[in-house]
Design a protein around this motif. Structure first.
Motif, PDB file in Angstrom:
ATOM      1  N   ASP A   1      13.503  54.801  72.646  1.00  0.00           N
ATOM      2  CA  ASP A   1      12.156  54.507  72.991  1.00  0.00           C
ATOM      3  C   ASP A   1      11.650  53.275  74.604  1.00  0.00           C
ATOM      4  O   ASP A   1      11.644  53.128  75.509  1.00  0.00           O
ATOM      5  N   ASP A   2      12.519  52.049  73.714  1.00  0.00           N
ATOM      6  CA  ASP A   2      12.161  51.001  74.163  1.00  0.00           C
ATOM      7  C   ASP A   2      13.515  51.414  75.744  1.00  0.00           C
ATOM      8  O   ASP A   2      12.697  50.473  76.608  1.00  0.00           O
ATOM      9  N   VAL A   3      14.635  51.818  75.815  1.00  0.00           N
ATOM     10  CA  VAL A   3      15.105  52.263  76.675  1.00  0.00           C
ATOM     11  C   VAL A   3      15.011  52.524  77.813  1.00  0.00           C
ATOM     12  O   VAL A   3      14.434  52.621  79.239  1.00  0.00           O
ATOM     13  N   VAL A   4      13.661  53.740  77.207  1.00  0.00           N
ATOM     14  CA  VAL A   4      13.125  54.721  78.555  1.00  0.00           C
ATOM     15  C   VAL A   4      11.527  53.697  78.744  1.00  0.00           C
ATOM     16  O   VAL A   4      11.744  53.591  79.808  1.00  0.00           O
ATOM     17  N   ALA A   5      11.440  53.318  77.937  1.00  0.00           N
ATOM     18  CA  ALA A   5      10.341  52.101  79.055  1.00  0.00           C
ATOM     19  C   ALA A   5      10.962  51.044  79.491  1.00  0.00           C
ATOM     20  O   ALA A   5      10.294  50.844  81.151  1.00  0.00           O
ATOM     21  N   ALA A   6      11.907  51.179  79.024  1.00  0.00           N
ATOM     22  CA  ALA A   6      12.779  49.608  80.271  1.00  0.00           C
ATOM     23  C   ALA A   6      13.192  50.244  81.286  1.00  0.00           C
ATOM     24  O   ALA A   6      12.768  49.026  82.414  1.00  0.00           O
ATOM     25  N   LEU A   7      13.689  51.283  81.810  1.00  0.00           N
ATOM     26  CA  LEU A   7      14.479  52.312  82.448  1.00  0.00           C
ATOM     27  C   LEU A   7      13.211  52.856  83.297  1.00  0.00           C
ATOM     28  O   LEU A   7      13.508  53.277  84.978  1.00  0.00           O
TER      29      LEU A   7
ATOM     30  N   ARG B   1      15.055  48.388  69.837  1.00  0.00           N
ATOM     31  CA  ARG B   1      15.537  48.449  68.982  1.00  0.00           C
ATOM     32  C   ARG B   1      15.134  50.347  68.649  1.00  0.00           C
ATOM     33  O   ARG B   1      16.166  50.723  67.469  1.00  0.00           O
ATOM     34  N   THR B   2      14.757  50.912  69.446  1.00  0.00           N
ATOM     35  CA  THR B   2      14.566  52.293  69.976  1.00  0.00           C
ATOM     36  C   THR B   2      15.345  52.889  71.161  1.00  0.00           C
ATOM     37  O   THR B   2      14.378  52.262  72.279  1.00  0.00           O
TER      38      THR B   2
END
Lengths: 455, 455
Positions: B53-59, B50-51
């Motif tokens: 930050d979600d991508v950061v968390a996933a990676l 959704r943001t």
């Protein structure tokens, strides 16, 4: 000289013969570019490459001896990227000057890197085409050097930057490997775009030994030129922004601030311009050029200015004299440090206001011209003596920070070179700078390619 | 599932909550893109970011557990670059759909990666601007995906490729680091051009979480459209090349070969076209569009063809129906493998001749359309069954080799993905492929980013 340097020189002489020069005058010239700065000491030697094979031979020896290499084109850079100091091996491609092919059907040229930009353009024009990137140094700058620096120019505003004109590159890497990046085709997305990565890499990744560049059909119709005066730099910046926002695409849109204009008038022995008077030069090409220029002139008038419009080429040349006299006028008064910040077009007036404040704060005059259609400004710092005085560096630094604060960038078209290296981390940040260095290491694991510049 | 995969999933659920999906239907859909192929197994999970930050968390979780990551936009790619198989973590940006800003003065937009290309274009047009890259999939494709693949389209011939439209990118690297590449300014050469390097990198370097893209003023004047028939594909290719060589810059120049045209006529229940009949579609925009179209039509007539010219938008839409019906006509007959070679424009006729020979040699029909102004061909291989039959692969390989022999390239605008990976080394060579892999390692040292694609 160490024993290893001496052994390297012996190998270079054996490999390159007369292409290797140790001439002190040539070595001394290689300390400098057109930035007005020079390296403290002369380099070790210069390779005047005649062919790509010479470059390969030179880089093999350089890799074997971990000799730092400074690639050099015509030496007309403005950021010190080709300045070569102690123990550096200069690899010059200035003598690789053949235009190998002009393909009128596919509208491209294949050239050696030492071809002068203006000469390629002239050759293309014989076939109804032109080479769009037109740095102010086009009469002296080489294709290889302008690609390596990502050089811009007046016509970027309509025809795009150098990156968009480069289809393919032949490159020699640090270890002497030859690579072909890119395509002869109009489109191509096979693998990572290493052609685009090379443009503006300033000799840190490899030596450009050949280029396939896009040519553009010469627009039909006349070119219309406007030379206008506006009552203030703010009015001129606002007019520039309004011209671009109107959807017009002038082929050039240049602004000369009051301080620069006064200096040019003095240099040309003209009457002093009105206080605050700011010069705007607009060129429109294509079949609608007359209409387009009328629209631009109307916008200039709406901003309190007025100007003269001509479609006569000789008359246009006269109108261009003012803009063309800027650099000579600066150089007539001392050494010049030329900055190259860019801001979003809409922030141009704010950037001029910031420069005025910085000038007052630091007690340093900062005559400034701008490729206004692109938001690319060249603040000039004139000084005397051999080195840039610290107050000038401080003012230049303040100019850069002001550009960054307006959403801008350190360099629009000159590159980082040696002179702007100190500011790089402020724009990119530590982690991106580290990433850029890792990418350089992928090309050049020993770090021998232009080690004093950029990264 | 291994204990480590299970631990990774637990961490992902904790970090992402409802943004993490294990829905079998969604996982199954992520096996495929629009290439007609699919991975043998379903991936582990999908992050619907959704943001950023979600991508950061996933990676971060992916890096900690060395989990292979497949970035995904709208899933409309044609080379299998977003196909996700066993144990892969899909990171989709399809739900990041906000247009954050349209800056009409600076003629740019700031968008999240999930914005659909046609939606951005429509929003820009409300302000007199448009987004020039127009892949045929523009109604479904996302900005992030089209940037990641370097997608092309019909209007590249006049307005340039996707790379030229991208000013800046927000990217999350494999380890979760966020970087901003590029500038909001029209020009900028600060450091290596990592924006250009990201365009077409197909998810191998990082995940695009934001883009600043150039908008173009909508040209004034009417659009003139020509639908023409020529007696042979050779005549049509020659006419295309002659139109471009004349200096005209049509906004679109599309060729439909006899086999494709016959299939379209069947699909639309029209009378069969004349044997050898080849369709050419030309669009000219701008204030000179009428004159330009007349010139193009004269060139078509000089090549033995004829056509109808219209400036009525509704009429033009009808003329475009034939070109637009190509993909539906192909899909109506079976699964389709779409190739994407490009050759220098002048070699277009030779490339069509080569395709005809390869078709005969391999006993495989190869209906082909071309963005003729760019020399970019889409040879189509229709087959039945779930996997591409070996004779089709062999014929596709022969097509690619023929393009390379004509100075062309493997992919003009679709990317390498998974499906064309086998051909990559033939075009780049071993040493350049090794260099590209080292560059990838500078971004992604663990090699977790889209490991099945491209490199």
């Amino acid at each position: 000289m160490t024993a290893d340097r001496s052994a390297a020189l012996t190998e270079l002489i054996a490999a390159l013969g007369p292409a290797l020069s140790l001439d002190p005058t040539e070595l001394d010239a290689a300390r400098a570019d057109k930035s007005g700065q020079r390296a403290a000491d002369a380099p070790l030697a210069i390779v005047h490459a005649r062919t790509a094979d010479d470059v390969v031979a030179a880089l093999r020896v350089a890799t074997a001896h971990r000799l730092p290499v400074v690639p050099r084109g015509a030496g007309t850079g403005l950021a010190g990227g080709a300045m070569a100091g102690r123990d550096r091996l200069v690899v010059s491609t200035a003598r690789m000057t053949r235009i190998l092919e002009i393909d009128a059907v596919n509208q491209l040229a294949v050239v050696e890197p030492g071809v002068i930009v203006a000469e390629l353009d002239a050759a293309a024009r014989e076939q109804g085409l032109f080479y769009a990137p037109d740095p102010a140094s086009r009469a002296w700058a080489s294709i290889g050097g302008t690609i390596a620096t990502g050089a811009g120019g007046l016509m970027c505003v309509k025809y795009g930057v150098t990156r968009e004109a480069v289809l393919a590159l032949d490159v020699v890497l640090a270890d002497g490997t030859r690579e072909r990046f890119g395509h002869r085709t109009a489109k191509g997305v096979t693998g990572l775009d290493l052609t685009a990565l090379m443009v503006g890499s300033e000799g840190t990744l490899g030596v450009i030994v050949g280029a396939t560049v896009r040519l553009t059909p010469v627009p039909r119709g006349e070119t219309a030129t406007i030379a206008a005066m506006l009552p203030s730099v703010v009015a001129a910046a606002a007019a520039s922004s309004a011209i671009m926002a109107s959807g017009l695409r002038p082929a050039a849109l240049e602004l000369i601030d009051p301080l620069s204009l006064a200096a040019i008038h003095r240099h040309l022995r003209l009457e002093a311009p009105a206080a605050g008077g700011t010069h705007l030069l607009v060129q429109c090409d294509g079949e609608q050029s007359g209409d387009d220029a009328e629209r631009a002139l109307a916008i200039i008038r709406a901003h309190g200015g007025d100007g003269r419009l001509t479609t006569d080429p000789a008359d246009a040349e006269r109108l261009l004299t003012v803009r063309r006299s800027f650099h000579p006028a600066m150089e007539a008064t001392g050494h010049v440090l030329i900055e190259d910040v860019a801001v979003p077009r809409s922030r141009l007036a704010e950037m001029f206001a910031a420069i005025e404040r910085i000038s007052a704060d630091h007690g340093v005059p900062i005559p400034t011209v701008a490729h206004a259609g692109d938001g690319n400004l060249h603040p000039n710092f004139v000084y005397t003596g051999d080195t840039v005085p610290e107050p000038v560096w401080r003012a230049a630094h303040a100019v850069f920070r002001a550009a960054l604060a307006l959403g801008g960038t350190l360099t629009g078209e000159h590159g980082v070179g040696v002179l702007k290296k100190r500011h790089l981390v402020e724009e990119l940040g530590e982690s991106q700078l580290a990433l850029q260095r890792r990418i350089k290491a992928a090309f050049d694991p020993l770090g021998i390619m232009n080690p004093d510049a950029v990264l």
